[in-house]
Design a protein around this motif. Structure first.
Motif, PDB file in Angstrom:
ATOM      1  N   TYR A  16      -6.999  29.520  39.797  1.00  0.00           N
ATOM      2  CA  TYR A  16      -7.997  30.567  41.580  1.00  0.00           C
ATOM      3  C   TYR A  16      -8.060  31.876  40.400  1.00  0.00           C
ATOM      4  O   TYR A  16      -7.317  32.850  39.487  1.00  0.00           O
ATOM      5  CB  TYR A  16      -6.959  30.311  41.872  1.00  0.00           C
ATOM      6  N   TRP A  17      -9.656  32.320  40.742  1.00  0.00           N
ATOM      7  CA  TRP A  17      -9.812  33.792  40.566  1.00  0.00           C
ATOM      8  C   TRP A  17      -9.505  34.744  42.119  1.00  0.00           C
ATOM      9  O   TRP A  17      -9.636  33.759  42.836  1.00  0.00           O
ATOM     10  CB  TRP A  17     -11.478  33.520  40.133  1.00  0.00           C
ATOM     11  N   TYR A  18      -8.692  35.995  41.950  1.00  0.00           N
ATOM     12  CA  TYR A  18      -8.151  36.884  42.724  1.00  0.00           C
ATOM     13  C   TYR A  18      -9.456  37.518  42.878  1.00  0.00           C
ATOM     14  O   TYR A  18      -9.339  38.625  41.797  1.00  0.00           O
ATOM     15  CB  TYR A  18      -6.696  37.139  43.244  1.00  0.00           C
ATOM     16  N   GLU A  19     -10.051  38.358  44.506  1.00  0.00           N
ATOM     17  CA  GLU A  19     -10.401  39.348  45.004  1.00  0.00           C
ATOM     18  C   GLU A  19      -9.784  39.792  46.276  1.00  0.00           C
ATOM     19  O   GLU A  19      -8.747  39.252  46.594  1.00  0.00           O
ATOM     20  CB  GLU A  19     -12.008  39.147  45.345  1.00  0.00           C
ATOM     21  N   PRO A  20      -9.769  41.058  45.467  1.00  0.00           N
ATOM     22  CA  PRO A  20      -9.709  42.095  46.142  1.00  0.00           C
ATOM     23  C   PRO A  20      -9.158  41.930  48.060  1.00  0.00           C
ATOM     24  O   PRO A  20     -10.620  42.090  48.205  1.00  0.00           O
ATOM     25  CB  PRO A  20      -8.958  43.581  46.398  1.00  0.00           C
ATOM     26  N   LEU A  21      -8.356  42.021  48.759  1.00  0.00           N
ATOM     27  CA  LEU A  21      -8.582  41.363  50.049  1.00  0.00           C
ATOM     28  C   LEU A  21      -9.503  42.664  51.009  1.00  0.00           C
ATOM     29  O   LEU A  21     -10.091  42.322  51.745  1.00  0.00           O
ATOM     30  CB  LEU A  21      -7.520  41.045  51.641  1.00  0.00           C
ATOM     31  N   ASN A  84      -8.853  25.137  34.119  1.00  0.00           N
ATOM     32  CA  ASN A  84      -9.319  24.314  35.449  1.00  0.00           C
ATOM     33  C   ASN A  84      -9.907  25.248  36.564  1.00  0.00           C
ATOM     34  O   ASN A  84      -8.810  25.963  36.754  1.00  0.00           O
ATOM     35  CB  ASN A  84      -8.100  22.929  35.848  1.00  0.00           C
ATOM     36  N   HIS A  85     -11.140  25.344  37.189  1.00  0.00           N
ATOM     37  CA  HIS A  85     -11.646  26.096  38.111  1.00  0.00           C
ATOM     38  C   HIS A  85     -12.700  25.698  38.778  1.00  0.00           C
ATOM     39  O   HIS A  85     -13.503  24.751  38.189  1.00  0.00           O
ATOM     40  CB  HIS A  85     -12.151  28.112  36.846  1.00  0.00           C
ATOM     41  N   TYR A  86     -12.530  26.032  40.003  1.00  0.00           N
ATOM     42  CA  TYR A  86     -12.587  25.341  41.269  1.00  0.00           C
ATOM     43  C   TYR A  86     -13.115  26.395  42.405  1.00  0.00           C
ATOM     44  O   TYR A  86     -14.604  26.529  43.083  1.00  0.00           O
ATOM     45  CB  TYR A  86     -12.104  24.635  42.067  1.00  0.00           C
ATOM     46  N   SER A  87     -12.138  27.419  42.158  1.00  0.00           N
ATOM     47  CA  SER A  87     -11.914  28.327  43.558  1.00  0.00           C
ATOM     48  C   SER A  87     -11.459  30.038  43.278  1.00  0.00           C
ATOM     49  O   SER A  87     -11.036  30.048  42.310  1.00  0.00           O
ATOM     50  CB  SER A  87     -11.789  28.104  44.390  1.00  0.00           C
ATOM     51  N   THR A  88     -11.913  30.719  44.589  1.00  0.00           N
ATOM     52  CA  THR A  88     -11.436  31.763  44.413  1.00  0.00           C
ATOM     53  C   THR A  88     -10.751  32.157  45.863  1.00  0.00           C
ATOM     54  O   THR A  88     -11.445  31.827  46.824  1.00  0.00           O
ATOM     55  CB  THR A  88     -12.697  33.082  44.423  1.00  0.00           C
ATOM     56  N   LEU A  89      -9.213  32.853  46.127  1.00  0.00           N
ATOM     57  CA  LEU A  89      -9.182  33.378  46.872  1.00  0.00           C
ATOM     58  C   LEU A  89      -8.943  34.928  46.898  1.00  0.00           C
ATOM     59  O   LEU A  89      -9.201  35.401  45.848  1.00  0.00           O
ATOM     60  CB  LEU A  89      -7.735  33.027  46.767  1.00  0.00           C
ATOM     61  N   PHE A 110       5.085  39.214  45.455  1.00  0.00           N
ATOM     62  CA  PHE A 110       4.444  39.898  46.916  1.00  0.00           C
ATOM     63  C   PHE A 110       3.062  40.064  46.889  1.00  0.00           C
ATOM     64  O   PHE A 110       2.428  41.303  46.947  1.00  0.00           O
ATOM     65  CB  PHE A 110       5.060  41.577  46.201  1.00  0.00           C
ATOM     66  N   THR A 111       2.429  38.664  46.957  1.00  0.00           N
ATOM     67  CA  THR A 111       0.670  39.021  47.133  1.00  0.00           C
ATOM     68  C   THR A 111       0.537  38.039  48.245  1.00  0.00           C
ATOM     69  O   THR A 111       1.140  36.798  47.901  1.00  0.00           O
ATOM     70  CB  THR A 111       0.164  38.236  46.065  1.00  0.00           C
ATOM     71  N   TYR A 112      -0.636  37.922  49.493  1.00  0.00           N
ATOM     72  CA  TYR A 112      -0.536  37.614  50.450  1.00  0.00           C
ATOM     73  C   TYR A 112      -1.954  36.297  49.917  1.00  0.00           C
ATOM     74  O   TYR A 112      -2.802  37.564  49.355  1.00  0.00           O
ATOM     75  CB  TYR A 112      -0.805  37.627  51.134  1.00  0.00           C
ATOM     76  N   GLY A 113      -2.389  35.424  49.498  1.00  0.00           N
ATOM     77  CA  GLY A 113      -3.999  34.917  49.401  1.00  0.00           C
ATOM     78  C   GLY A 113      -4.273  33.810  50.389  1.00  0.00           C
ATOM     79  O   GLY A 113      -3.344  33.180  50.762  1.00  0.00           O
ATOM     80  N   THR A 114      -5.155  34.095  50.390  1.00  0.00           N
ATOM     81  CA  THR A 114      -6.334  33.851  51.789  1.00  0.00           C
ATOM     82  C   THR A 114      -7.928  33.443  51.535  1.00  0.00           C
ATOM     83  O   THR A 114      -8.249  34.686  50.189  1.00  0.00           O
ATOM     84  CB  THR A 114      -6.559  34.825  52.890  1.00  0.00           C
ATOM     85  N   GLY A 115      -8.446  32.534  51.846  1.00  0.00           N
ATOM     86  CA  GLY A 115      -9.891  32.318  51.423  1.00  0.00           C
ATOM     87  C   GLY A 115     -11.194  33.533  52.638  1.00  0.00           C
ATOM     88  O   GLY A 115     -11.887  32.950  53.330  1.00  0.00           O
ATOM     89  N   THR A 116      -9.803  34.398  53.589  1.00  0.00           N
ATOM     90  CA  THR A 116     -10.660  34.593  54.912  1.00  0.00           C
ATOM     91  C   THR A 116     -10.255  36.189  55.496  1.00  0.00           C
ATOM     92  O   THR A 116      -9.713  36.367  54.898  1.00  0.00           O
ATOM     93  CB  THR A 116     -10.131  34.524  56.085  1.00  0.00           C
ATOM     94  N   LYS A 117     -11.935  36.709  55.253  1.00  0.00           N
ATOM     95  CA  LYS A 117     -11.998  37.972  55.512  1.00  0.00           C
ATOM     96  C   LYS A 117     -12.000  38.644  56.707  1.00  0.00           C
ATOM     97  O   LYS A 117     -13.809  38.512  56.309  1.00  0.00           O
ATOM     98  CB  LYS A 117     -12.475  38.973  54.106  1.00  0.00           C
ATOM     99  N   ASP A 118     -11.639  39.334  57.579  1.00  0.00           N
ATOM    100  CA  ASP A 118     -12.444  39.967  59.078  1.00  0.00           C
ATOM    101  C   ASP A 118     -13.112  38.081  58.960  1.00  0.00           C
ATOM    102  O   ASP A 118     -13.826  38.480  60.145  1.00  0.00           O
ATOM    103  CB  ASP A 118     -13.736  40.702  58.528  1.00  0.00           C
ATOM    104  N   GLY A 119     -12.149  37.752  59.542  1.00  0.00           N
ATOM    105  CA  GLY A 119     -12.995  36.291  60.109  1.00  0.00           C
ATOM    106  C   GLY A 119     -13.709  34.944  59.177  1.00  0.00           C
ATOM    107  O   GLY A 119     -14.482  34.394  59.576  1.00  0.00           O
ATOM    108  N   VAL A 133     -16.535  27.679  47.300  1.00  0.00           N
ATOM    109  CA  VAL A 133     -17.520  27.883  46.904  1.00  0.00           C
ATOM    110  C   VAL A 133     -17.978  29.199  46.536  1.00  0.00           C
ATOM    111  O   VAL A 133     -18.378  30.171  47.291  1.00  0.00           O
ATOM    112  CB  VAL A 133     -18.704  27.168  47.225  1.00  0.00           C
ATOM    113  N   VAL A 134     -17.731  29.869  44.914  1.00  0.00           N
ATOM    114  CA  VAL A 134     -17.867  30.881  44.875  1.00  0.00           C
ATOM    115  C   VAL A 134     -18.272  30.867  43.503  1.00  0.00           C
ATOM    116  O   VAL A 134     -17.684  31.558  42.483  1.00  0.00           O
ATOM    117  CB  VAL A 134     -16.604  32.433  45.404  1.00  0.00           C
TER     118      VAL A 134
END
Length: 264
Positions: A16-21, A84-89, A110-119, A133-134
């Motif tokens: 997964y790719w990770y972006e800062p929340l 293998n890459h499909y998505s981002t959190l 010590f990281t929380y992964g989520t697909g949602t930011k401010d709803g 899809v990112v």
């Protein structure tokens, strides 16, 4: 003496790719820390004979040390990196504040992964939970490996779009969402290659609809639909798009392609 077979040996990682929340330093560090635990944990020992600093800062002395002989045996003993890459959190720091983890993979980071930011979702959802899809994450992922591992040759060993199964055949074959997904991710991949990434190949997941682990036949990744009763195989719109792409028609004439896609 054994004859040389001339093959290549590598490793394949699911990334997964990770972006800062939040646009704050601790979340930017958390995103890098998450990548350290899912990618560098395996790659750094092979390439550098050490566990990544992102892990050592958290796990510390629980990580074993490599002897000089270990490092000699490990160092650069691969010919390629498979991705293998499909998505981002999104990644949220949990060092300074407690988090309710739902992903055991990230618990030790010590990281929380989520697909949602401010709803709002990070990208269009698919039939696979946490697969959003990112498209620009493909270039970012490839660039991460390129910069960290001296542009070792890479293959995209899996990439694809999860489609819900059980719908009528017309909906299954008219998979425009998959076409848009592939166009976005492959465009991002081409951008990385134009910026110097040594990518040697791309494998779409999957050629045909198949049994997807614990999800069974409830989701479909295939370019070709399979009737489970008759075993008849029918190419989807995405298969025809990919055919045009491989002939450079979709890439070299994008406006014409967009006009003609409805007629495929």
């Amino acid at each position: 003496m054994f004859a040389k077979q001339g093959g290549k040996i590598g490793i394949v990682l699911h990334i997964y790719w990770y972006e800062p929340l939040r646009d704050i330093p601790v979340d930017r560090v958390a995103a890098q820390r998450a990548l350290g635990f899912i990618a560098a944990w395996f790659m750094d020992p092979i390439m550098y004979g050490e566990y990544p600093p992102e892990m050592r800062q958290i796990v510390g002395l629980r990580l074993p040390a490599f002897s000089m002989e270990d490092k000699r045996k490990l160092a650069n003993k691969l010919d390629f990196i498979g991705i293998n890459h499909y998505s981002t959190l999104y990644a949220k720091d949990c060092l300074l504040s407690p988090c309710n983890y739902h992903d055991d993979l990230l618990k030790d980071t010590f990281t929380y992964g989520t697909g949602t930011k401010d709803g709002v979702l990070i990208g269009e959802p698919t039939a696979m939970p946490t697969f959003y899809v990112v498209p620009n994450s493909m270039e970012k992922t490839i660039t991460y490996f390129k910069d960290r591992y001296n542009n070792t040759p890479m293959f995209i060993t899996e990439n694809g779009y999860a489609q819900p199964s059980g719908r009528n055949i017309e909906d299954m074959l008219n998979d425009t969402n998959r076409v848009e997904y592939m166009e976005g991710y492959l465009t991002s991949l081409v951008s990385a290659m134009r910026n110097g990434a040594d990518v040697r190949g791309y494998f779409h997941w999957s050629l045909i609809d198949n049994f997807e682990w614990t999800y069974g036949y409830t989701i479909s990744f295939g370019l070709v639909h399979v009737d489970r009763t008759t075993m008849q195989r029918t190419p989807k719109r995405s298969a025809k798009w990919f055919q045009h792409f491989l002939k450079n028609e979709a890439l070299h004439h994008p406006q014409e392609w967009q006009q003609n896609i409805a007629h495929l």
